[in-house]
Design an enzyme around this catalytic site. Structure first.
Site: not given
Length: 436
Positions: A139, A208, A49, A132
């Site tokens: 980290i 992850k 939007r 990354e």
């Protein structure tokens, strides 16, 4: 930089991360140009939007709702994708690569579900795909796995990679709160979403873990390969039991290289709550912080620690990738692509070696301990620690096993549940660390 052609960046998404990427591109323009070797300019920002409230001001002439049109522009050299989710992110990344742009993404869900498609598209286009920011926010963990440890053999990656669950479990440990109470506090402080399912049921951590395992063991691992359990069943009694063992409960992403008869090795990937000794470095990770513990043959033990989420920390990782990708672009090269040469199999959870902490309400009568020990012996599981708490109707046995396959331990628990002397198996939790 006079006379040097600028590199132009399209940003897809302008939420908490995207807005911080835009801010850093503007505020650090001079430094980024010096580090890259050419000016880095915003070509456009795709949003849902145009009139939405944003954390930073974006010039109106840079905003567009036509994300597909933005990535198709000939003057776009680099694309930053921070929309999240599977679609339209996948289609936009593929289109950007096909159009000759290099891509930086923070999209853990997409990489864990369909990373090979993206990597193959980047390889075909001769462009970079960097990510990354997809794991553990600011980290730097993916680059060390992909590059710094490329000459080593990683054997284990053990991580706290979800800040919401770490905050909840930390509160349960330090205040004695139950899960519901700690979750409510996390929501009030903005650490947990109104619908916290992705975090507390382990979906976020599983995505992850798949990315970490793929990099660490040079094999394709998807989120569907990851055994996943969340923390919603963790009780205050579980946390108290851990405390009595001088341990703490954490939601862990565990990626291990298991030995096999052919010498090739197999990959074990799992996400679940576990007790770890307070002496372990991960036990001291507090609040909403993340940490990843890496073990390798030559380097030994390494730990990476820091804020694992948030707009500015995640944008820091995005900008780090952007600088690398921009440098490669200027040099006419590309960075490291997918490394899946090992093609190791992923073990089913039943074949994974682990340990159990089991709390059992039992009848308080002679021979109970021997009978319970017999149930473990039937599955060839040895006992490391056993203690009895309470008397009479409150009698409880707490057993910690030595290492065995998860299938053996699971069968032992089912056997216990069928015993006449066992009133209830009140808690089952895996134990990590403290035993070689």
């Amino acid at each position: 930089m006079e006379g040097v052609k600028p590199l132009r960046v399209a940003v897809l998404g302008c939420g908490s991360v995207g807005s911080q990427v835009v801010r850093l591109l503007e505020e650090q323009a001079g430094d980024l140009a010096a580090r890259v070797g050419a000016p880095v300019e915003l070509a456009g920002v795709a949003v849902r939007r145009l009139d939405a409230q944003r954390e930073v001001h974006v010039p109106e002439d840079l905003l567009t709702t036509d994300a597909a049109g933005l990535v198709a522009r000939d003057d776009v050299d680099l694309v930053v994708e921070v929309i999240g989710g599977i679609e339209p992110a996948r289609s936009l990344i593929l289109a950007a690569l096909e159009n000759g742009a290099s891509v930086v993404t923070a999209n853990k869900a997409l990489l864990a579900e369909d990373g090979p498609t993206l990597f193959e598209a980047a390889e075909k286009a001769g462009r970079d795909l960097y990510y990354e920011a997809a794991v553990a926010g600011a980290i730097p963990i993916l680059r060390p796995l992909r590059e710094s440890l490329a000459g080593d053999k990683v054997t284990r990656v053990l991580g706290i990679v979800n800040g919401t669950t770490n905050f909840i479990l930390d509160r349960m440990d330090t205040s004695g709160a139950g899960f519901a109470e700690a979750l409510e506090e996390a929501q009030e402080l903005g650490y947990a979403e109104a619908d916290p399912t992705a975090d507390v049921e382990g979906f976020d951590a599983a995505a992850k873990a798949a990315i970490l395992a793929s990099l660490a063991f040079h094999s394709r691992v998807t989120a569907s390969d990851v055994h996943r359990e969340g923390i919603s069943e963790v009780t205050a009694a579980d946390v108290q039991s851990a405390r009595e063992m001088d341990s703490v409960v954490k939601l862990l992403a565990i990626c291990e290289l298991e030995s096999t008869d052919d010498g090739q090795g197999a990959v074990s990937v799992r996400v679940h709550p576990a007790m770890i000794p307070r002496s372990h470095p991960l036990a001291s990770v507090r609040e909403a912080y993340n940490a990843v513990f890496v073990e390798s043959e030559a380097a030994g033990q390494l730990m990476f620690y820091g804020p694992g989420a948030g707009g500015a920390p995640t944008a820091s990782a995005v900008l780090g990738d952007l600088v690398t990708v921009a440098r490669n672009r200027l040099a006419g090269t590309r960075g490291v692509g997918e490394s899946a040469y090992a093609d190791r199999a992923v073990l089913p959870m039943g074949e994974t070696v682990t340990r159990y902490h089991v709390a059992i309400d039992v009848d308080d009568r002679a021979g109970v301990l021997a009978t319970v020990a017999g149930a473990f012996a039937e599955q060839d599981v040895s006992i490391q620690v056993v203690r009895q708490e309470g008397r009479g109707a409150d009698a409880q046995l707490v057993v910690v096993s030595h290492a065995a396959t998860d299938a053996q331990l699971s069968a032992t628990v089912e056997r216990l549940r069928g015993m006449e002397i066992v009133r209830e198996v009140t808690s089952v939790m895996r134990v990590e660390g403290g035993e070689e």
